[in-house]
Scaffold this active site. Structure first.
Site, PDB file in Angstrom:
ATOM      1  N   ASP A 114       0.873  -1.166   0.000  1.00 51.15           N
ATOM      2  CA  ASP A 114       0.000   0.000   0.000  1.00 51.15           C
ATOM      3  C   ASP A 114       0.922   1.232   0.000  1.00 51.15           C
ATOM      4  O   ASP A 114       2.132   1.122   0.251  1.00 51.15           O
ATOM      5  CB  ASP A 114      -0.944   0.001   1.211  1.00 51.15           C
ATOM      6  CG  ASP A 114      -2.166   0.895   0.975  1.00 51.15           C
ATOM      7  OD1 ASP A 114      -2.112   1.764   0.078  1.00 51.15           O
ATOM      8  OD2 ASP A 114      -3.175   0.731   1.691  1.00 51.15           O
TER       9      ASP A 114
HETATM   10  C1  BGC Z   1      -5.169   3.157   0.347  1.00 44.36           C
HETATM   11  C2  BGC Z   1      -5.222   2.208  -0.824  1.00 44.36           C
HETATM   12  C3  BGC Z   1      -5.121   2.998  -2.086  1.00 44.36           C
HETATM   13  C4  BGC Z   1      -3.813   3.754  -2.083  1.00 44.36           C
HETATM   14  C5  BGC Z   1      -3.591   4.579  -3.329  1.00 44.36           C
HETATM   15  C6  BGC Z   1      -3.988   4.083   0.278  1.00 44.36           C
HETATM   16  O1  BGC Z   1      -4.155   5.134   1.171  1.00 44.36           O
HETATM   17  O2  BGC Z   1      -5.146   2.423   1.537  1.00 44.36           O
HETATM   18  O3  BGC Z   1      -6.386   1.460  -0.786  1.00 44.36           O
HETATM   19  O4  BGC Z   1      -5.227   2.168  -3.201  1.00 44.36           O
HETATM   20  O5  BGC Z   1      -3.815   4.644  -0.992  1.00 44.36           O
HETATM   21  O6  BGC Z   1      -4.439   5.659  -3.364  1.00 44.36           O
END
Ligand code: BGC
Length: 919
Positions: free
Chosen positions: A701
């Site tokens: 993530d």
């Molecule tokens: C989230 C993800 C997301 C990523 C990109 C993170 O804060 O947990 O689910 O895909 O950001 O935006």
């Protein structure tokens, strides 16, 4: 090919089918043709199309609210007086947006309703609609308080008054997830409808249900208990550092049906229709490998409609203890006219009927077993309303799959299990087995061999695709430095891919491009494309809504459209679906996810993937695994038994990998059983790859952490991530410069990491890159039908991102900007003395103060046009330099203006540099 009308139709249908009707006394709904409606609740004016955070950032062309749809409907007469009262009040009480990322209020102030208004309205209108709305999202959970999970006093007052004066009151719940429902008994509205958050077509879909065009056929994907504290995870949810999953496998209906039936207000799978169905001619078959059940569904009411047949199992308690009901499958009929019938079939492989023995109590440690005894099956229209359809008996406990222990907890704790009391099963606790193997030993004994470096032989990635050379031969050409760059993704809003998207990965540098490695692009997800420069995209219904439709075929079709939209925007991979289990109703991101049940979760995911795969793009199943709370999500350690991990938290993902062909996975922000998932060998290597045979890639993530056992997590810990096969780190500003200062190369000097392990991740990534459209784009091999999409002017074109700029001869223009603090909106003008071309670099000094992984976008406007968004995180509390590139030319002598707008970002200085050397 991207037929927007069809897209909208499918989304509208999905919303309608996702609506769950919980109550409908005296046929309150549908509203009759010409029906007079008074609509209450301030939230009718601010329909939530989705929740907040990364999953909510879709820039839509339009959003149809329920009110818009009602007002546009000729068959309904809206009460104008009530409307005007609200309109007036709203002038003084505008929508409160909060201050961005996770500071939004989860509900809006409700208008205190006067008795007079309601009394009058009841004389004029025959039915009242009351809208109650909630949002929630990333980085902040709901709470069991008023205005979040509970109604506010003003909302209760509204309900009380409206229900007092109207005989017909339908409450519409525009929420991402279930909320407390005690008020139903208290005020007794005659109808209650969960309408969830339906994306841009939300209002239209709801209208179809309200008018009876579509008979409600959505079913709850979660159990609604009488009180928040009735949920078995309630006590521990929201902890700061450690969350013990003492309820074990007893989540949702698995818990309530086993231990606390009386605490259920609306059972799992429940949902009413405008018509009635009869289930008969049931056929049950068990052939030792799987069960096959067929049920004839007949519409015996007066309206057309669809029904969802659900199949539940009751396994013998045996030595392990089992929930008394477990969903094995479901099937939805087509629309049946009154009198019409359809026979639906549900099959379930015995593997999904088996339980995992993590203690050895059955005599088969670390195995999926069918314990000896009777297995009973129930078919029906919700977990309570399901009757026995057949059974089989296992004489001697059967091992279905033998595994080795993995992901076991290291903290001792007691877990829930059912003990046979005098009459019923009673909750009891027993010690949970803890890890008894040497994890490090497991890791080092299976290290991949190093592929000897050969130097650049001139092989390109396409040669691997075409079978000319092997992946090994290809990877052998790369130095460890080159591989390290390959394993770092860049973003957000990288200029190397579609503007405003979440991440870029693959051939991000000149050197990597020389190997013929394409640049892949990914972006959020799950319910539409997020492009932070303002590009318009289609906003789909949220996860809970889609799952509540139990309509796999419809989701597949809808995501086929999303697949085309991904192609159109040159995005290869969606960052979704989100498939974490609704362990607790307060989780802020439940709206993105599907259900408390892993089968529903897994099946809905497969449907979405199938849809996207038709256009050779894919979805990233996330967050792998057990990201079940947002509060302190980068810290809180989930302590979970191996059995619960396997039977609940992994199961949906397993279905997505094995049945849905998933090949992109995102690990989570947090640790489980002491190890951050991005650096969790058991999760990403032992189970995912060895047991399941996964061949895709895994990304972290955004800015997430990894750790070595016993150590704190940090984002620099890439060695442990690569070793575990978290193949790419998302994200770095500059992969070549190692801007995150990760420890990958340094770790090669110790036993923490080997080149073979780096090469293994590189191969996983490269294999994925060969499958996605990025490869075709690089080779100019895209099919004509996709190429055509780029030029279609259908109002869904990306904005003009690159504006031409000129710079001074010196190439450096310092522009001191005043610190503006939160809510900054500042800028500068400059005169361009010379003509310049190519790419320029803009460097800013900025800092923030917020939640560690908050994503705070700053928008850069150039002559009034947004040209870039830069994302800072809450961790950037020290002055930080952010640079980005802009391409182009500008006429000499003109004045250009830069403006910066952001919430929660402080700006220091700004420097422009001319003519970057960037390929
Ligand atoms: C989230 C993800 C997301 C990523 C990109 C993170 O804060 O947990 O689910 O895909 O950001 O935006």
């Amino acid at each position: 090919m991207l037929d927007m009308e069809r897209y909208a139709c499918l989304a509208r249908q999905a919303v309608a089918e996702g609506c769950v009707l919980l109550k409908n006394d005296e046929n309150t709904l549908p509203i009759r043709k010409g029906g007079k409606v008074a609509s209450f609740g301030r939230s009718q004016f601010n329909y939530y199309k989705s929740g907040t955070g990364s999953g909510g950032k879709v820039n839509t062309a339009y959003v149809v609210s329920v009110l818009d749809a009602l007002q546009g409907c000729k068959d309904i007469v809206m009460n104008e007086t009530v409307f005007t009262v609200y309109e007036k009040w709203l002038e003084e009480h505008p929508f409160d947006e909060g201050k961005g990322w996770a500071t939004e209020p989860w509900c809006q102030e409700e208008m205190p309703l006067s008795e007079e208004v309601v009394k009058e309205a009841a004389l004029e209108s025959e039915i009242a609609l009351v809208t109650i709305a909630r949002t929630a999202g990333e980085a902040r959970d709901n709470s069991a308080t008023e205005g979040s999970f509970l109604l506010t006093k003003e909302e209760e007052q509204m309900l009380e008054l409206v229900c007092r004066y109207f005989t017909k009151t339908a409450v519409l719940l525009n929420t991402g997830n279930i909320i407390d429902m005690k008020w139903v008994e208290k005020y007794n509205p005659s109808a209650v409808l969960y309408i969830w958050q339906g994306g841009q077509e939300g209002g239209n879909g709801v209208l179809d249900v309200l008018t009876g065009k579509v008979s409600p056929c959505g079913k709850l994907t979660d159990t609604i208990a009488k009180d928040y504290l009735d949920y078995p995870s309630a006590e521990k949810f929201g902890n700061d550092d450690q969350n013990i999953y003492a309820e074990d496998i007893y989540i949702g209906y698995r818990y309530f049906e086993t231990f606390a039936k009386e605490k259920v207000l609306y059972p799992f799978g429940y949902g009413l229709s405008y018509t009635k169905f009869a289930l008969d001619d049931i056929d049950f078959m068990w052939d030792g490998e799987r069960i096959l059940v067929s049920v004839k569904v007949t519409n015996c009411g007066n309206a057309a409609g669809k029904e969802v047949v659900q199949l539940y199992m009751e396994a013998p308690q045996g030595a392990l203890g089992k929930p008394v009901r477990v969903l094995c499958g479901f099937a939805k009929t087509r629309e049946l006219l009154p009198g019409e019938s359809e026979t639906v079939t549900i099959t379930c492989d015995r593997y999904y009927l088996a339980s995992y023995d993590d203690s050895g109590v059955t005599g088969h440690l670390s195995a999926y077993v069918l314990e000896a005894g009777e297995y009973h099956f129930y078919a029906g229209t919700d977990v309570r309303n399901a009757s026995r359809v057949g059974m089989f008996e296992i004489e001697k406990t059967l091992v279905i799959e033998q595994h080795t222990a993995a992901l076991s907890p290291t903290v001792a704790f007691d877990r829930l299990y059912p003990q046979m009391g005098k009459e019923a099963l009673a909750p009891s606790y027993q010690p949970t087995p803890t890890r008894n193997y040497d994890l490090w030993e497991r890791i080092v004994s299976a290290r991949p061999a190093e592929i000897p470096y050969t130097g650049d032989k001139g092989y390109k990635l396409v040669d691997v695709r075409n079978g000319k050379v092997s992946m090994q031969e290809f990877v052998a050409q790369m130095t460890k430095e080159e591989i390290s760059v390959l394993l770092r993704g860049e973003g957000m809003c990288s200029l190397k891919v579609t503007p405003g998207t979440g991440g870029a990965f693959g051939g991000l540098t000149k050197r990597l491009k020389e190997f013929g490695i394409p640049v892949g692009c990914c972006t959020d997800g799950p319910s539409g494309l997020r492009m932070d420069v303002g590009t318009i995209a289609f906003s789909l219904p949220n996860g809970t809504c889609l799952a509540s439709s139990y309509n796999e075929a419809l989701s597949e079709e809808l995501f086929e459209m999303l697949g085309i939209e991904l192609r159109k925007n040159k995005v290869d991979i969606l960052l979704g679906p989100g498939m974490n289990i609704h362990r607790n109703p307060l989780n802020g991101r439940n709206f993105e996810y599907f259900s408390e049940d892993p089968i529903v979760t897994g099946k809905m995911t497969c449907a979405q993937l199938r849809g996207m795969h038709k256009h050779h793009v894919t979805g990233t199943i996330k967050h792998f695994i057990a990201q079940n709370q947002e509060h302190r999500r980068t810290f809180v350690n989930g302590v979970i038994s191996e059995r619960a991990i396997r039977e609940l938290y992994l199961k949906g993902f397993e279905i997505a990998v094995k049945e849905g062909g998933a090949y992109s996975i995102m690990s989570t922000y947090g640790p489980i059983n002491g190890l951050y998932t991005a650096s969790n060998y058991d999760l990403l290597t032992h189970i995912l790859r060895k047991e399941w045979g996964y061949e895709g890639f895994v990304m972290s993530d955004w800015w997430s952490k990894g750790n070595e056992e016993g150590c704190e997590g940090c984002k620099q810990e890439m060695a442990a991530m690569v070793r575990s096969q978290n193949d790419i780190y998302m994200v770095a500003n500059n992969s070549e410069k190692n801007s995150n200062n990760d420890n990958m190369l340094a770790a090669l000097e110790s036993d923490k990491l080997t080149i073979g392990e780096m090469q293994r991740c590189a191969s996983n990534l490269l294999r994925t890159l060969m499958r996605i459209p990025a490869m075709e784009r690089l080779l100019g091999e895209e099919e004509e039908c996709y190429r055509e999409l780029y030029s279609i002017d259908d109002g869904y074109e990306p904005l003009e991102h690159y504006t031409y700029i000129d710079l001074t001869q010196t190439g450096v223009i310092p522009a001191e900007l005043i610190s503006t603090g939160a809510g900054c909106n500042t800028g500068f003008e400059l005169e361009l003395p010379d003509s310049l071309n190519r790419i320029v670099e803009l460097t800013l000094r900025a800092r923030t103060a917020a939640d560690q992984v908050a994503q705070i976008p700053m928008f850069v406007y150039y002559n009034g046009v947004m040209v870039q968004s830069i994302i800072l995180t809450g961790a950037d509390t020290e002055w930080k330099t952010v640079s980005f590139l802009m391409q182009g030319l500008h006429k000499v002598g003109t004045t250009v203006e830069f403006r910066f707008a952001a919430d929660g970002i402080e700006l220091g200085s700004c420097i422009l540099k001319k003519e970057m050397d960037y390929e």
